[in-house]
Design a protein around this motif. Structure first.
Motif, PDB file in Angstrom:
ATOM      1  N   GLN A   1       0.947  -1.098  -0.289  1.00 15.92           N
ATOM      2  CA  GLN A   1       0.111  -0.255   0.402  1.00 15.92           C
ATOM      3  C   GLN A   1       0.872   1.333   0.021  1.00 15.92           C
TER       4      GLN A   1
ATOM      5  N   VAL B   1       0.828   5.366  -0.088  1.00 20.96           N
ATOM      6  CA  VAL B   1      -0.310   6.730   0.434  1.00 20.96           C
ATOM      7  C   VAL B   1       0.606   7.955   0.128  1.00 20.96           C
TER       8      VAL B   1
ATOM      9  N   ASN C   1       3.741   1.230   2.566  1.00 19.82           N
ATOM     10  CA  ASN C   1       3.308  -0.152   3.754  1.00 19.82           C
ATOM     11  C   ASN C   1       3.639  -1.596   2.845  1.00 19.82           C
TER      12      ASN C   1
ATOM     13  N   ALA D   1      -1.049   5.362   7.489  1.00 20.58           N
ATOM     14  CA  ALA D   1      -1.824   4.080   6.491  1.00 20.58           C
ATOM     15  C   ALA D   1      -2.817   4.108   6.874  1.00 20.58           C
TER      16      ALA D   1
ATOM     17  N   ASN E   1      -5.082   6.949   6.460  1.00 25.67           N
ATOM     18  CA  ASN E   1      -5.070   7.568   4.486  1.00 25.67           C
ATOM     19  C   ASN E   1      -7.070   6.025   4.750  1.00 25.67           C
TER      20      ASN E   1
END
Length: 327
Positions: free
Chosen positions: A2, A4, A202, A253, A256
């Motif tokens: 992931q 952001v 991440n 994360a 988000n």
């Protein structure tokens, strides 16, 4: 994996959302009794507010291709002057109370000089200034002089942070001095740099690093272990470089995901809190100066939280409306 993605060229609404969450957590840090915080796992999320604020500060510095120079006028007007006004109000109250025979001068004035100001969290302004005037410009200057990779810079920050841990274990500075020094937060400058250059990523590496932080926070806060001279034993028990991976990677994360799922009025409200986070921070200094901490009452928690936030939001809502009308 992931990622952001942050907007390095202009306004990034998610940053305001994180600031809004963090200032709410700052207020709750002072309104929720300590043993309640332990019960709800507050050290793993709410107590990460100051590290995330410093990450955001560092991110804003390093997102520019040409690193900014210190704007003394802007720094004084936006950060230092409002803080001096709030502390002056507190000092004036101390003096008036003393002259009226209902107060003493020694304890609050001693706190003013030893703690860097009255009101819980007053140390943050001094940490912010150390980042703005010394740590971030020095890191930026060294980057220009030394062609290190980002990974190498990470190793450098680990070494510097660990050396400071060992030196403090040998020196044992008083809590008053250590409270006002940015030693325990230096690694966050590198975290903000990573945000600016690689966004908030991440993957299995950063998730494992975040797990290391979670385990470390648990060991230091809930098990009360000590590891001197390798880790300085201080009241700031889980503010060490290896505890910050949680704030650098996993917490943003999760925030988000919440931001994207939440949407609507509530997300806008949190962003509005973030827009005026520093003003709320200053106002809560006054609120918690006048209201004693550690009162085990839901009414106290709700009242102090609302008193810290609502007057600031109302004031700026009226101000914004007035500016629109008079355009």
């Amino acid at each position: 994996m992931q990622i952001v993605v942050l907007n390095n060229k202009g306004y990034e609404p998610f940053i305001d959302f994180m600031k809004g969450l963090c200032i709410l957590w700052v207020v709750l840090t002072h309104s929720i009794p300590y043993h309640w915080q332990q019960m709800i796992g507050f050290p793993f999320w709410g107590a990460q507010a100051v590290p995330i604020f410093l990450l955001i500060q560092s991110y804003h510095y390093f997102k520019h291709e040409d690193l900014p120079t210190v704007n003394w006028g802007k720094l004084f007007k936006r950060i230092i002057l409002p803080y001096l006004v709030v502390e002056s109000i507190i000092v004036l109250h101390i003096i008036i109370a003393y002259l009226c025979g209902s107060g003493v001068l020694s304890t609050p004035l001693r706190s003013l000089f030893l703690l860097g100001g009255n009101g819980p969290g007053s140390y943050y302004v001094w940490i912010y200034l150390q980042f703005a005037l010394i740590i971030l410009p020095l890191f930026g200057w060294l980057q220009k002089k030394l062609a290190f990779s980002d990974f190498t810079w990470g190793i450098v920050f680990v070494i510097v942070s660990e050396v400071l841990e060992i030196l403090c274990s040998i020196w044992h500075p008083s809590e008053y001095i250590y409270r006002l020094l940015a030693f325990r937060y230096i690694f966050l400058a590198y975290g903000g740099y990573i945000w600016a250059k690689h966004f908030i990523t991440n993957n299995w590496i950063t998730i494992n690093l975040s797990i290391i932080s979670i385990i470390s926070i648990y060991i230091f806060q809930y098990k009360n272990f000590t590891f001197e001279p390798w880790i300085f034993n201080t009241d700031w028990r889980y503010f060490h470089w290896f505890c910050y991976f949680l704030a650098i990677f996993l917490l943003p994360a999760i925030a988000n995901i919440s931001y994207r799922l939440m949407g609507g009025v509530f997300a806008e409200f949190i962003k509005y809190l973030g827009k005026y986070s520093y003003q709320i921070f200053l106002f809560q200094l006054l609120v918690f100066y006048w209201f004693p901490l550690e009162i085990n009452s839901w009414a106290y928690m709700i009242a102090t939280t609302l008193l810290s936030i609502v007057p600031v939001l109302v004031y700026y809502a009226i101000k914004e409306r007035w500016q629109i009308i008079n355009k």
